[in-house]
Structures are given as C-alpha cells and as structure tokens.
Design an enzyme around this catalytic site. Structure first.
Site, mmCIF file in Angstrom:
data_model
loop_
_atom_site.group_PDB
_atom_site.id
_atom_site.type_symbol
_atom_site.label_atom_id
_atom_site.label_comp_id
_atom_site.label_asym_id
_atom_site.label_seq_id
_atom_site.Cartn_x
_atom_site.Cartn_y
_atom_site.Cartn_z
ATOM 1 N N GLU A 159 0.799 -1.223 0.000
ATOM 2 C CA GLU A 159 0.000 0.000 0.000
ATOM 3 C C GLU A 159 0.846 1.295 0.000
ATOM 4 O O GLU A 159 0.691 2.160 0.862
ATOM 5 C CB GLU A 159 -0.983 -0.019 1.161
ATOM 6 N N GLU A 278 -5.044 -8.455 -0.804
ATOM 7 C CA GLU A 278 -5.858 -8.320 0.408
ATOM 8 C C GLU A 278 -7.281 -8.007 -0.020
ATOM 9 O O GLU A 278 -7.487 -7.182 -0.920
ATOM 10 C CB GLU A 278 -5.381 -7.174 1.315
#
Length: 506
Positions: A159, A278
């Site tokens: 991220e 994810e």
C-alpha cells in the site's frame, strides 16, 4: 419465493480460486502457539496454497543485521526466525506469498513507523543494500527449500499509495523501489514472478496508470498487477471499535473492473494477471462487522464474482492473532480473522469452507446470479445460496437433468438433498457470547460452549426426480449462507431393516 431453474446443459463462467491465498498479520506472530493452532485449523478444514503477511524484513524477524569491524560497518543476515516460520508453514501445507517489506531500522532512511509493532515505512537509505538483502534471502530460501521457491509469488511493498505505509506516499520513490527490486530479482533468477504496486483505495486509478506508464517507459513488465479491495465506508470509532456501513457490491465490482480495463488498455500489459493480495469488508482490525453473519453473506457474493477479472484473491486474514492496533481487548473484537481465539470459527469461515467444498465438487458452473452459484458433476449438483440483509426467503430450485429419469415405467430416480446452514439462528457464536455477558477472557468451558454454537446446521431429505426434473426448496434466512448438495441416492438397506418402522416404533 425466489425461483431458480437449473439446466444440466447450461454452462456459466465462474472462476473459483477461493483457496489460492490467505492473509496473516505480521510474520513474526507465527512464532506464537495460538497463531499456529488457528492456522492448522484453517489448513485442516480449508487448505490454502499461499499465505501473505507484513513484516518479512521488520526487526522482530531480525534478518538484517549490521556490525562494526575494523572501523567499517558491515552487513550480515540472520535467518533463524524466518526459517522457523517458513518451516512451520510448509509443514501445514501452505507456502509464503513474499511481500517485501517493511524496512529494517538500520537500513531505513527515516524513522516513520506504522502500527503497534512499529514497522518502518521509509525507503532504504542504500538501495544496493536493500536489493542485496532481497537476493540473499531468495538464495537462502532456494538452498533450504529447493527450486520450488521460484514459484512463490513476490510483491514489492504494501500500500505505497497510503502515506502511513510509504513515506509521503511518494509515487516516484516507490517506482524506484519497484524497478531496483524487480531488476535485481530477475537478474538473479528470472523464474521468480514479481508484482506490484499493492495499492489500496486512495487514487487507485492514478496509481495503476502511473505504475504502468513507468514500467512502459523503463521497458520492464511486471509479472502481475496487485491491489487491495475493501468494501466499507469510512468507519465510526466508538471506544475500541469501528462501525462501518457496507458499500454496494455492484459498485465495488465495477471498481475492480476499472483496474482490469486500465491494464488491458496497454498493449504491453494486456491480460496481465491481477492479484487482490488483500480483500475483506472492513479495513480495520476492530471492524465489528467481521464477526457477524452479515459479513459471511456479503462475502459469499464477493467470492462468487472476484474471479471474473482477478486471477487470485487473498482474504485478510485467516485468524485473530493480529496486533496492528495493539493486543485485542476481548474475544470478539472485530478482528480480521475468519477464526477467533480458541479456534472458534466465525460465520465467515464457513463461507470460505463452502466455496472450497464447491470447488472440490466441480468447476462446471450451471447457474450463477447475485445470490446463488450452482455447479454440477456426474454425482449431481452442489451450490451456495446467500441472503444479504433481506427478510427470510425460500429458494425454489428446479433441476432439469436433460433426460427422463423414470424410463420404461421404472420408479423415479431418488436424490439426497443435504443442506448446511449458517445464519443468525443456527450458527451465531457472537450471539451466544453476548448472551453469556460478553466475557472478554472466556474460561475454557465458556470457549467450548461458544464454539459449539459456531457450526452449521446440517439437514437432509430424499427428493424424487420425475420426468427429468427434481424440485427442492431451501430456506435462506436473513444474513444466511446455505451450502447444499443434491446427489444420486443409492438405497441399500440391510435385510430386515425398516427405517420407517424404526422411527415410528413405540
């Protein structure tokens, strides 16, 4: 009453890759007993191929070490803990999905950290030392586990579009990290598959396009594109807990499709696999929805469609041993895991279990809509039905077998219908825990009692197929998920055994 007509000759696209990968908290947690108990339970019951977690290079795993000798700072590596962790993973039949992060403190260019366990999220102060560390680890893993290591997926960072996970969310600096890492790995052994940019939510289209523009300019081709997928609005924090409203499923699927469209708009990268490394509903480890039956029903719809534009998807996470915001305060605390402490399966666990059972039954899909998916094999049919936050429903399913079952005056074929139901009435450990007074630290007896309320209700009946059609009715309550099989019945009673007489005998 919802009506479903299933024809055995139908063929519908359904890419069920439910068991490819599952997420975990930081890898260092795999050194704890409760973590391994929960992972073993999940592997015994479902069996995922890969596991992905943070903290591979964080200081609690202790790979990167520096020391001073003859007035010079030198580097050495310590694989004691990572060997212990990966050995256990392999013993449990699961392999690492290698997320390369976070930064060892002594290699970091800054002091920014994230989470309770202080993972450093700044770029390396020396990119050569970073890539040397990455290659040294891959070489060590190959020496220890053999050539199969080259099939373990690799993802560069986590991220980077969020400033907490990558200093200032610096896009150009992340692109540099990816390029240096990608080229070093491919030079070492081109068989390794390396992906990125592992983004989540914020400015996702801008980041995907920027990443592909950069790769095109540099003449490199990632082996896959990776991103994340969460499906709630911004949460409301009350005390320790986060309360979130679910987003519209259609809108979330359209967002995933937009990434597919961006990738395919580049001739160089068209059809590159996309991995959701994810996904879940809430993106916080105190997201109370994670423990509910609603979560299970909503994720059933997600699992029915995630394979449409993504090669792989990894649920975040398998268990509740997780410490991003500190050690949990209570048994049911909104943790990411599909399993709570004490190996108590949450309703969501069964959604994944059912989709794995569906995959084992058959990959030939004959029916799929927003609330159902049904497959067939030579044994019959299997399917999953779900009901997201609507009133109780009875699903009437008509199965057309393609040819008459009662030929030449023979009796109609008999089929066995088995249903496994998870809903707020029959499989709701959260409610029992609440009714017991919400014990934060339940005793062994309380844990076993709560666990006893965490299993599906199994029911069965015999169904006759008249004129090539079998009709079944299945109750799907609000926030329920039902797995069913309809398989040919072979009736072979022992001499003298009369079931009807047995159950009516007085």
């Amino acid at each position: 009453m919802g009506k479903i007509i299933v024809n055995s000759n139908n063929q519908t696209t359904f890419n069920n890759n439910v068991d490819y990968c599952v997420g975990t908290g930081r890898l260092g947690l795999a050194l704890t007993e409760e973590y391994l108990k929960e992972l073993k339970f999940v592997q015994d019951m479902i069996g995922f191929s890969y596991i992905r977690g943070h903290g591979l290079f964080s200081d609690d795993v202790a790979i990167y070490q520096e020391y001073e000798e003859d007035g010079q700072i030198k580097v050495e590596y310590n694989y004691t803990y990572i060997d212990r962790i990966f050995d256990r993973f392999l013993e449990l039949g699961i392999r690492p999905y290698l997320e390369l992060g976070f930064m060892p403190e002594k290699l970091a260019s800054g002091t920014q950290t994230i989470f309770y366990w202080k993972g450093n999220t700044t770029p390396p102060k020396d990119y050569k030392k970073w890539t040397n560390m990455v290659i040294a680890l891959l070489e060590h893993l190959k020496n220890r586990y053999g050539q199969e290591v080259t099939s373990w997926p690799i993802e560069v960072w986590n991220e980077p579009n969020l400033p907490g996970f990558w200093y200032k969310a610096d896009m150009e600096e992340y692109f540099k990290l990816f390029k240096e890492t990608f080229l070093a790995i491919k030079t070492y052994d081109s068989r390794f598959k390396v992906g990125g940019p592992a983004i989540c939510g914020v400015r996702d289209a801008e980041w995907i396009k920027g990443f592909l523009d950069f790769c095109k300019k540099e003449g490199i081709c990632p082996d896959r594109i990776t991103r994340h997928h969460y499906t709630v609005e911004f949460p409301e924090r009350i005390g320790h807990y986060d309360y979130s409203k679910l987003e519209d499923s259609k809108m979330r699927f359209e967002n995933l499709k937009s990434t597919r469209d961006i990738v395919d708009s580049y001739e160089e990268f068209k059809d590159l696999p996309i991995h959701l490394t994810e996904f879940s509903t809430s993106y916080t480890p105190r997201g109370v929805i994670h423990d509910t039956n609603l979560n299970a029903a909503y994720l059933a719809r997600q699992l029915s469609g995630l394979g449409d534009v993504n090669e792989a998807y990894s649920y975040w996470t398998f268990g509740d041993v997780f410490e991003e915001q500190g050690v949990q305060n209570s048994l049911f605390h909104g943790g990411f895991g599909m399993v709570a402490a004490g190996n108590i399966p949450k309703p969501t666990f069964w959604t994944f279990y059912f989709f794995k059972q569906l995959k084992l039954f058959s990959q030939d899909c004959v029916y799929r809509d927003d609330n159902a998916v049904i497959v067939k094999s030579d044994r019959g049919y299997a399917g999953i039905l779900w009901n997201i936050d609507e009133e109780d429903q009875v699903k009437e399913i008509s199965f057309a077998f393609g040819e008459k079952q009662n030929k030449s005056g023979q009796d109609a074929e008999e089929y066995t219908l088995v249903t496994k139901t998870v809903d707020e009435t029959c499989c709701n450990p959260l409610k029992l825990w609440h009714d017991l007074g919400e014990p934060a630290y339940p005793t062994r007896e309380e844990t076993e009692l709560i666990k006893s309320a965490a299993w599906p209700l199994v029911e069965s009946s015999v169904v006759k197929a008249d004129d090539s059609v079998a009709l079944v009715k299945v109750l799907v309550r609000k926030n329920g998920v039902v797995y069913f099989t309809l398989t040919k019945r072979s009736f072979t009673p022992d001499r003298g055994y009369d079931y009807d007489k047995v159950v009516s005998f007085h």
